[in-house]
Design a protein around this motif. Structure first.
Motif, PDB file in Angstrom:
ATOM      1  N   ARG A  92       0.843  -1.202   0.000  1.00 23.42           N
ATOM      2  CA  ARG A  92       0.000   0.000   0.000  1.00 23.42           C
ATOM      3  C   ARG A  92       0.879   1.253   0.000  1.00 23.42           C
ATOM      4  O   ARG A  92       0.610   2.207  -0.739  1.00 23.42           O
ATOM      5  CB  ARG A  92      -0.920  -0.015   1.230  1.00 23.42           C
ATOM      6  CG  ARG A  92      -1.710   1.278   1.418  1.00 23.42           C
ATOM      7  CD  ARG A  92      -2.691   1.524   0.281  1.00 23.42           C
ATOM      8  NE  ARG A  92      -3.758   0.557   0.278  1.00 23.42           N
ATOM      9  CZ  ARG A  92      -4.893   0.673   0.964  1.00 23.42           C
ATOM     10  NH1 ARG A  92      -5.110   1.753   1.708  1.00 23.42           N
ATOM     11  NH2 ARG A  92      -5.813  -0.263   0.888  1.00 23.42           N
ATOM     12  N   VAL A  93       1.921   1.252   0.823  1.00 23.18           N
ATOM     13  CA  VAL A  93       2.816   2.412   0.882  1.00 23.18           C
ATOM     14  C   VAL A  93       3.469   2.668  -0.472  1.00 23.18           C
ATOM     15  O   VAL A  93       3.509   3.811  -0.962  1.00 23.18           O
ATOM     16  CB  VAL A  93       3.888   2.207   1.968  1.00 23.18           C
ATOM     17  CG1 VAL A  93       4.949   3.312   1.897  1.00 23.18           C
ATOM     18  CG2 VAL A  93       3.256   2.168   3.355  1.00 23.18           C
ATOM     19  N   GLU A  96       0.959   4.070  -2.993  1.00 24.82           N
ATOM     20  CA  GLU A  96       0.664   5.482  -2.757  1.00 24.82           C
ATOM     21  C   GLU A  96       1.842   6.368  -3.125  1.00 24.82           C
ATOM     22  O   GLU A  96       1.661   7.466  -3.664  1.00 24.82           O
ATOM     23  CB  GLU A  96       0.261   5.689  -1.300  1.00 24.82           C
ATOM     24  CG  GLU A  96      -1.073   5.030  -0.951  1.00 24.82           C
ATOM     25  CD  GLU A  96      -1.479   5.231   0.492  1.00 24.82           C
ATOM     26  OE1 GLU A  96      -2.671   5.024   0.798  1.00 24.82           O
ATOM     27  OE2 GLU A  96      -0.609   5.587   1.318  1.00 24.82           O
ATOM     28  N   ARG A  97       3.028   5.876  -2.874  1.00 24.65           N
ATOM     29  CA  ARG A  97       4.224   6.642  -3.224  1.00 24.65           C
ATOM     30  C   ARG A  97       4.341   6.787  -4.736  1.00 24.65           C
ATOM     31  O   ARG A  97       4.652   7.859  -5.257  1.00 24.65           O
ATOM     32  CB  ARG A  97       5.468   5.955  -2.651  1.00 24.65           C
ATOM     33  CG  ARG A  97       6.770   6.685  -2.939  1.00 24.65           C
ATOM     34  CD  ARG A  97       7.875   6.170  -2.035  1.00 24.65           C
ATOM     35  NE  ARG A  97       9.175   6.688  -2.438  1.00 24.65           N
ATOM     36  CZ  ARG A  97       9.601   7.922  -2.231  1.00 24.65           C
ATOM     37  NH1 ARG A  97       8.795   8.793  -1.640  1.00 24.65           N
ATOM     38  NH2 ARG A  97      10.804   8.302  -2.612  1.00 24.65           N
ATOM     39  N   GLU A 101       1.094  10.283  -3.798  1.00 26.18           N
ATOM     40  CA  GLU A 101       0.187  10.597  -2.696  1.00 26.18           C
ATOM     41  C   GLU A 101       0.926  11.351  -1.590  1.00 26.18           C
ATOM     42  O   GLU A 101       2.025  10.966  -1.193  1.00 26.18           O
ATOM     43  CB  GLU A 101      -0.404   9.299  -2.140  1.00 26.18           C
ATOM     44  CG  GLU A 101      -1.347   9.485  -0.977  1.00 26.18           C
ATOM     45  CD  GLU A 101      -2.573  10.272  -1.374  1.00 26.18           C
ATOM     46  OE1 GLU A 101      -2.744  11.384  -0.826  1.00 26.18           O
ATOM     47  OE2 GLU A 101      -3.345   9.784  -2.222  1.00 26.18           O
ATOM     48  N   GLN A 102       0.331  12.422  -1.083  1.00 27.25           N
ATOM     49  CA  GLN A 102       0.933  13.195   0.001  1.00 27.25           C
ATOM     50  C   GLN A 102       0.111  13.115   1.279  1.00 27.25           C
ATOM     51  O   GLN A 102       0.483  13.736   2.280  1.00 27.25           O
ATOM     52  CB  GLN A 102       1.090  14.655  -0.432  1.00 27.25           C
ATOM     53  CG  GLN A 102       1.993  14.822  -1.651  1.00 27.25           C
ATOM     54  CD  GLN A 102       2.254  16.284  -1.961  1.00 27.25           C
ATOM     55  OE1 GLN A 102       2.541  17.064  -1.073  1.00 27.25           O
ATOM     56  NE2 GLN A 102       2.144  16.647  -3.230  1.00 27.25           N
ATOM     57  N   GLY A 104      -1.199   9.909   2.692  1.00 24.33           N
ATOM     58  CA  GLY A 104      -1.373   8.473   2.613  1.00 24.33           C
ATOM     59  C   GLY A 104      -2.191   7.893   3.748  1.00 24.33           C
ATOM     60  O   GLY A 104      -2.435   8.532   4.779  1.00 24.33           O
ATOM     61  N   THR A 105      -2.609   6.646   3.558  1.00 25.15           N
ATOM     62  CA  THR A 105      -3.474   5.965   4.527  1.00 25.15           C
ATOM     63  C   THR A 105      -2.687   5.165   5.557  1.00 25.15           C
ATOM     64  O   THR A 105      -3.286   4.577   6.456  1.00 25.15           O
ATOM     65  CB  THR A 105      -4.429   5.005   3.786  1.00 25.15           C
ATOM     66  OG1 THR A 105      -3.652   4.056   3.041  1.00 25.15           O
ATOM     67  CG2 THR A 105      -5.334   5.769   2.834  1.00 25.15           C
ATOM     68  N   THR A 319       4.906   8.809   2.900  1.00 21.76           N
ATOM     69  CA  THR A 319       3.595   9.309   2.481  1.00 21.76           C
ATOM     70  C   THR A 319       2.613   9.453   3.637  1.00 21.76           C
ATOM     71  O   THR A 319       1.422   9.672   3.407  1.00 21.76           O
ATOM     72  CB  THR A 319       2.992   8.350   1.444  1.00 21.76           C
ATOM     73  OG1 THR A 319       3.029   7.012   1.977  1.00 21.76           O
ATOM     74  CG2 THR A 319       3.776   8.380   0.138  1.00 21.76           C
TER      75      THR A 319
END
Length: 410
Positions: A92-93, A96-97, A101-102, A104-105, A319
């Motif tokens: 997931r990381v 998002e990276r 994504e800035q 992130g979850t 993120t």
């Protein structure tokens, strides 16, 4: 004498990725003139998503019932996100990276080993922040278990959470003359068919069993280079695979199948189907015996050559949507109060990463007053002659080699 906690003056810059990481696709910097008090002020009202393996019930309960309420007192909501494999969090990381994504979850990840190394190579982690947390003052700066993670320098990219020592566990009511070495344990398995097995790699516990067996077959940890080397692997692993193939027919279910993880192995042990289990968290055994899950004749097997030790960490993704909250939670998790609560076998039973000599008398007393166990030796005894973890670059080749050379050649 305990050191005075360091109160960093420029914590905002600590969220920047270190130069050892890949060039960042996002900017996690915060204003560089903020004090720790200002970071805590920014953290208030944030929700921190901690992604962690959900298979440890005591670990889940500790986070939900102990750590989360303490975070709430700081005005931070800590939300545990259970995963079946830490790689799920890392995927997931990285996704998002890659998307730039800035917000992130994923704010924190319980991580170590090859997952940390993979993320480090991809620039997934924020670096340089962990050593400046106020409670990091109570971690020994020269402790190799926290300065390196499976041979990879941590360099402030993750904050230590607890230590672990691999241990074998047996029922002394069923094992009259327990072996005292890994080689002796494999011999015992052949002499007592069906009474021993181990989890199938890549399960974490199964993987460390294979690494422990490699040390034994190779003649000791000093005979295996810490960093993966193809020539060394080609020279050392054939004997390992041969020994594990030899013992396989004597394992539970004749080695035709293996427990999928340590939880499944514990069930076999608790049900009396095997006489041994194994764990990287032996402090939890006390409560497992107390609540009747394991027989009261459960004991830890001490090996003459020692066993593998490591540490677990909390890493913050580059993120992270709530980096100040993540830092506040990581610092809280490192506090003497939380470390002592987590070390209590009735809570979670994880060994502290703090150096007790650096604590003030009141905080040191928290650990000295922890209940003693008739089942588990003290950490100092468990970690005597501790063997270092191999670099994370060894993990995948050994896991894949086991599947190909042991399972695939039955």
């Amino acid at each position: 004498m305990p050191r005075t906690p360091r109160l960093p003056l420029a914590l905002g810059a600590l969220c920047l990725l270190a130069t050892a990481c890949a060039a960042p696709a996002v900017d996690t910097a915060t204003p560089s003139d903020r004090s720790w008090e200002e970071v805590l002020a920014a953290a208030e009202g944030q929700t921190v998503d901690l992604w962690m393996w959900g298979g440890d019930e005591r670990g889940n309960a500790y986070v939900d019932d102990v750590l989360a309420p303490a975070a709430a007192e700081l005005g931070v909501t800590l939300r545990r996100v259970p995963v079946t494999d830490t790689k799920d969090a890392l995927r997931r990381v990285l996704a998002e990276r890659a998307a730039g994504e800035q917000d992130g979850t994923v704010d924190l990840v319980w991580v170590n080993g090859d997952n940390f190394a993979t993320g480090r190579e991809a620039g997934a982690w924020a670096c340089g922040w962990a050593g400046a947390l106020p409670n990091a003052a109570y971690v020994a700066e020269d402790d190799p278990l926290v300065t390196e993670d499976f041979g990879v320098a941590t360099e402030g990219c993750e904050s230590p959470w607890h230590k672990a020592q691999f241990a074998f566990v047996y029922d002394e009511a069923r094992v009259d003359d327990p072996p005292t070495s890994l080689a002796g344990l494999l011999d015992w398995a052949e002499e007592n068919p069906g009474r021993f097995t181990y989890p199938a790699p890549p399960d974490f516990t199964g993987s460390v069993f294979v690494r422990q067996a490699l040390y034994a077959v190779a003649g000791g940890a000093e005979s295996v280079p810490g960093t993966y080397d193809e020539d060394a692997a080609a020279a050392l692993t054939p004997d390992l695979w041969e020994r594990l193939r030899e013992v396989a027919p004597s394992l539970w279910r004749e080695g035709r199948t293996y427990p999928r993880d340590s939880v499944a192995l514990d069930r076999l042990y608790a049900g009396g189907e095997v006489d041994f289990t194994m764990t990287y968290g032996p402090a939890t055994l006390t409560d497992l015996v107390a609540d009747g899950t394991f027989p009261d004749t459960t004991r830890v097997l001490t090996l003459d050559e020692g066993t593998v030790g490591n540490a677990s960490f909390l890493a913050m993704p580059a993120t992270a949507g709530d980096p100040e909250g993540a830092m506040a939670v990581a610092d809280l998790a490192l506090s003497p109060e939380q470390q002592a609560l987590k070390a209590d076998p009735g809570v979670w039973g994880q060994f502290t990463v703090l150096d007790l000599d650096l604590l003030d008398p009141a905080d040191r007393a928290r650990f000295e007053e922890l209940p003693q166990s008739d089942v588990v030796p003290p950490y100092d005894e468990l970690s005597r002659d501790a063997q270092p973890e191999l670099a994370s670059s060894w993990v995948a080749p050994l896991d894949e080699g086991w599947r190909r050379e042991v399972v695939g050649r039955r």
